[in-house]
Design a protein around this motif. Sequence first.
Motif, PDB file in Angstrom:
ATOM      1  N   LYS A  38       0.697  -1.144   0.028  1.00  0.00           N
ATOM      2  CA  LYS A  38       0.045  -0.051   0.012  1.00  0.00           C
ATOM      3  C   LYS A  38       0.891   1.303  -0.098  1.00  0.00           C
ATOM      4  CE  LYS A  38      -0.739   0.071   5.207  1.00  0.00           C
ATOM      5  NZ  LYS A  38      -1.648  -0.184   6.192  1.00  0.00           N
ATOM      6  N   GLU A  39       2.019   0.998   0.863  1.00  0.00           N
ATOM      7  CA  GLU A  39       2.733   2.349   0.616  1.00  0.00           C
ATOM      8  C   GLU A  39       3.504   2.454  -0.857  1.00  0.00           C
ATOM      9  OE1 GLU A  39       5.906   1.230   3.667  1.00  0.00           O
ATOM     10  OE2 GLU A  39       4.807   2.250   5.190  1.00  0.00           O
ATOM     11  N   THR A  40       3.829   1.299  -1.305  1.00  0.00           N
ATOM     12  CA  THR A  40       4.509   1.374  -2.812  1.00  0.00           C
ATOM     13  C   THR A  40       3.359   2.109  -3.676  1.00  0.00           C
ATOM     14  OG1 THR A  40       5.537  -0.564  -2.298  1.00  0.00           O
ATOM     15  CG2 THR A  40       5.316  -0.056  -4.621  1.00  0.00           C
ATOM     16  N   ARG A  41       2.001   1.719  -3.590  1.00  0.00           N
ATOM     17  CA  ARG A  41       1.159   2.103  -4.497  1.00  0.00           C
ATOM     18  C   ARG A  41       0.946   3.529  -4.224  1.00  0.00           C
ATOM     19  NH1 ARG A  41      -2.215  -2.277  -2.850  1.00  0.00           N
ATOM     20  NH2 ARG A  41      -1.756  -4.198  -3.904  1.00  0.00           N
ATOM     21  N   ALA A  42       0.949   4.119  -3.242  1.00  0.00           N
ATOM     22  CA  ALA A  42       0.833   5.547  -2.663  1.00  0.00           C
ATOM     23  C   ALA A  42       1.963   6.180  -3.519  1.00  0.00           C
ATOM     24  CB  ALA A  42       0.668   5.673  -1.396  1.00  0.00           C
ATOM     25  N   ILE A  43       3.232   5.699  -3.373  1.00  0.00           N
ATOM     26  CA  ILE A  43       4.397   6.507  -4.056  1.00  0.00           C
ATOM     27  C   ILE A  43       4.193   6.281  -5.511  1.00  0.00           C
ATOM     28  CG2 ILE A  43       6.800   6.474  -4.316  1.00  0.00           C
ATOM     29  CD1 ILE A  43       6.924   5.141  -1.328  1.00  0.00           C
ATOM     30  N   GLY A  44       3.594   5.273  -5.981  1.00  0.00           N
ATOM     31  CA  GLY A  44       3.459   4.910  -7.257  1.00  0.00           C
ATOM     32  C   GLY A  44       2.272   6.219  -8.054  1.00  0.00           C
ATOM     33  N   GLN A  45       1.451   6.340  -7.214  1.00  0.00           N
ATOM     34  CA  GLN A  45       0.170   7.118  -7.817  1.00  0.00           C
ATOM     35  C   GLN A  45       0.826   8.619  -7.630  1.00  0.00           C
ATOM     36  OE1 GLN A  45      -2.980   5.952  -5.028  1.00  0.00           O
ATOM     37  NE2 GLN A  45      -3.608   4.370  -6.361  1.00  0.00           N
ATOM     38  N   MET A  46       1.669   8.891  -6.701  1.00  0.00           N
ATOM     39  CA  MET A  46       2.046  10.327  -6.404  1.00  0.00           C
ATOM     40  C   MET A  46       2.967  10.545  -7.783  1.00  0.00           C
ATOM     41  SD  MET A  46       2.625  11.041  -2.456  1.00  0.00           S
ATOM     42  CE  MET A  46       4.381  10.783  -2.598  1.00  0.00           C
ATOM     43  N   MET A  47       3.903   9.679  -7.919  1.00  0.00           N
ATOM     44  CA  MET A  47       4.748   9.800  -9.277  1.00  0.00           C
ATOM     45  C   MET A  47       4.019   9.910 -10.409  1.00  0.00           C
ATOM     46  SD  MET A  47       7.793  10.105  -8.325  1.00  0.00           S
ATOM     47  CE  MET A  47       8.571   9.468  -9.692  1.00  0.00           C
ATOM     48  N   GLN A  48       2.999   9.137 -10.559  1.00  0.00           N
ATOM     49  CA  GLN A  48       2.008   9.092 -11.741  1.00  0.00           C
ATOM     50  C   GLN A  48       1.398  10.369 -11.774  1.00  0.00           C
ATOM     51  OE1 GLN A  48      -1.008   6.206 -12.075  1.00  0.00           O
ATOM     52  NE2 GLN A  48      -0.466   5.826 -14.188  1.00  0.00           N
ATOM     53  N   LYS A  49       0.814  10.795 -11.060  1.00  0.00           N
ATOM     54  CA  LYS A  49      -0.002  12.176 -11.033  1.00  0.00           C
ATOM     55  C   LYS A  49       0.943  13.218 -11.442  1.00  0.00           C
ATOM     56  CE  LYS A  49      -3.470  11.129  -7.775  1.00  0.00           C
ATOM     57  NZ  LYS A  49      -3.994  11.333  -6.292  1.00  0.00           N
ATOM     58  N   ALA A  50       2.051  13.408 -10.831  1.00  0.00           N
ATOM     59  CA  ALA A  50       3.295  14.186 -11.147  1.00  0.00           C
ATOM     60  C   ALA A  50       3.665  14.156 -12.794  1.00  0.00           C
ATOM     61  CB  ALA A  50       4.387  14.370 -10.425  1.00  0.00           C
ATOM     62  N   MET A  51       3.774  13.058 -13.148  1.00  0.00           N
ATOM     63  CA  MET A  51       4.163  13.021 -14.569  1.00  0.00           C
ATOM     64  C   MET A  51       2.748  13.380 -15.525  1.00  0.00           C
ATOM     65  SD  MET A  51       7.394  12.219 -14.278  1.00  0.00           S
ATOM     66  CE  MET A  51       8.005  11.729 -15.638  1.00  0.00           C
ATOM     67  N   MET A  52       1.651  13.024 -14.989  1.00  0.00           N
ATOM     68  CA  MET A  52       0.487  13.370 -15.816  1.00  0.00           C
ATOM     69  C   MET A  52       0.267  14.893 -15.744  1.00  0.00           C
ATOM     70  SD  MET A  52      -2.210  10.403 -14.530  1.00  0.00           S
ATOM     71  CE  MET A  52      -3.539  11.174 -15.585  1.00  0.00           C
ATOM     72  N   LYS A  53       0.787  15.425 -14.575  1.00  0.00           N
ATOM     73  CA  LYS A  53       0.623  17.143 -14.545  1.00  0.00           C
ATOM     74  C   LYS A  53       1.736  17.630 -15.354  1.00  0.00           C
ATOM     75  CE  LYS A  53       0.960  20.887 -11.407  1.00  0.00           C
ATOM     76  NZ  LYS A  53       0.992  21.080 -10.017  1.00  0.00           N
ATOM     77  N   LYS A  54       2.820  17.084 -15.758  1.00  0.00           N
ATOM     78  CA  LYS A  54       3.947  17.786 -16.436  1.00  0.00           C
ATOM     79  C   LYS A  54       3.957  17.289 -18.037  1.00  0.00           C
ATOM     80  CE  LYS A  54       9.021  17.632 -16.866  1.00  0.00           C
ATOM     81  NZ  LYS A  54       9.981  17.295 -16.307  1.00  0.00           N
ATOM     82  N   PHE A  55       3.357  16.162 -18.228  1.00  0.00           N
ATOM     83  CA  PHE A  55       3.534  15.579 -19.640  1.00  0.00           C
ATOM     84  C   PHE A  55       1.797  15.318 -20.194  1.00  0.00           C
ATOM     85  CE2 PHE A  55       7.351  14.234 -18.076  1.00  0.00           C
ATOM     86  CZ  PHE A  55       8.237  14.900 -18.867  1.00  0.00           C
ATOM     87  N   GLY A  56       0.827  15.563 -19.284  1.00  0.00           N
ATOM     88  CA  GLY A  56      -0.289  15.278 -19.838  1.00  0.00           C
ATOM     89  C   GLY A  56      -0.850  13.764 -19.393  1.00  0.00           C
ATOM     90  N   PRO A  57      -2.040  13.465 -19.297  1.00  0.00           N
ATOM     91  CA  PRO A  57      -2.578  12.126 -19.291  1.00  0.00           C
ATOM     92  C   PRO A  57      -2.182  11.060 -20.425  1.00  0.00           C
ATOM     93  CG  PRO A  57      -4.499  13.373 -19.287  1.00  0.00           C
ATOM     94  CD  PRO A  57      -3.230  14.432 -19.366  1.00  0.00           C
ATOM     95  N   VAL A  58      -2.259  11.528 -21.345  1.00  0.00           N
ATOM     96  CA  VAL A  58      -1.860  10.708 -22.676  1.00  0.00           C
ATOM     97  C   VAL A  58      -0.262  10.282 -22.878  1.00  0.00           C
ATOM     98  CG1 VAL A  58      -2.068  10.317 -25.150  1.00  0.00           C
ATOM     99  CG2 VAL A  58      -3.877  11.558 -23.841  1.00  0.00           C
ATOM    100  N   ASP A  59       0.484  11.260 -22.577  1.00  0.00           N
ATOM    101  CA  ASP A  59       1.763  11.357 -22.903  1.00  0.00           C
ATOM    102  C   ASP A  59       2.707  10.567 -21.705  1.00  0.00           C
ATOM    103  OD1 ASP A  59       1.710  11.934 -25.446  1.00  0.00           O
ATOM    104  OD2 ASP A  59       2.160  14.043 -25.036  1.00  0.00           O
ATOM    105  N   ALA A  60       2.121  10.781 -20.427  1.00  0.00           N
ATOM    106  CA  ALA A  60       2.515  10.292 -19.401  1.00  0.00           C
ATOM    107  C   ALA A  60       3.025   8.971 -19.452  1.00  0.00           C
ATOM    108  CB  ALA A  60       1.735  10.402 -18.005  1.00  0.00           C
ATOM    109  N   LYS A  61       2.423   7.999 -19.901  1.00  0.00           N
ATOM    110  CA  LYS A  61       3.025   6.631 -20.093  1.00  0.00           C
ATOM    111  C   LYS A  61       4.216   6.444 -20.709  1.00  0.00           C
ATOM    112  CE  LYS A  61       0.265   5.857 -24.338  1.00  0.00           C
ATOM    113  NZ  LYS A  61       0.836   6.741 -24.984  1.00  0.00           N
TER     114      LYS A  61
END
Length: 98
Positions: A38-61
Amino acid sequence: GDKEAFLKYFENAVSKDFDPDTMLDKVGLANQTTMYKKETRAIGQMMQKAMMKKFGPVDAKDHYWEFDTICDATQERQDAIHELVEKSDDLGLDFILV
């Protein structure tokens, strides 16, 4: 974001000559097997949100990858220890050795 504020906040956690403008374009996340999932998932979600914010939801992947390195056996042991700690008063335990 504010590059100088970022570098100040992480001044003791980054390598010499670290540049967040050029070195955070593609990020991968792999965790210690001692972390809770659950800690790992929380960190991953924070990182994913930051990348989505920076690159947009389509390009974050194209800029963020997450690797689940926590084996189920480790998680089962962690869950068992957590349960033991939660029940320690009911079980009359004075000491738990892990």
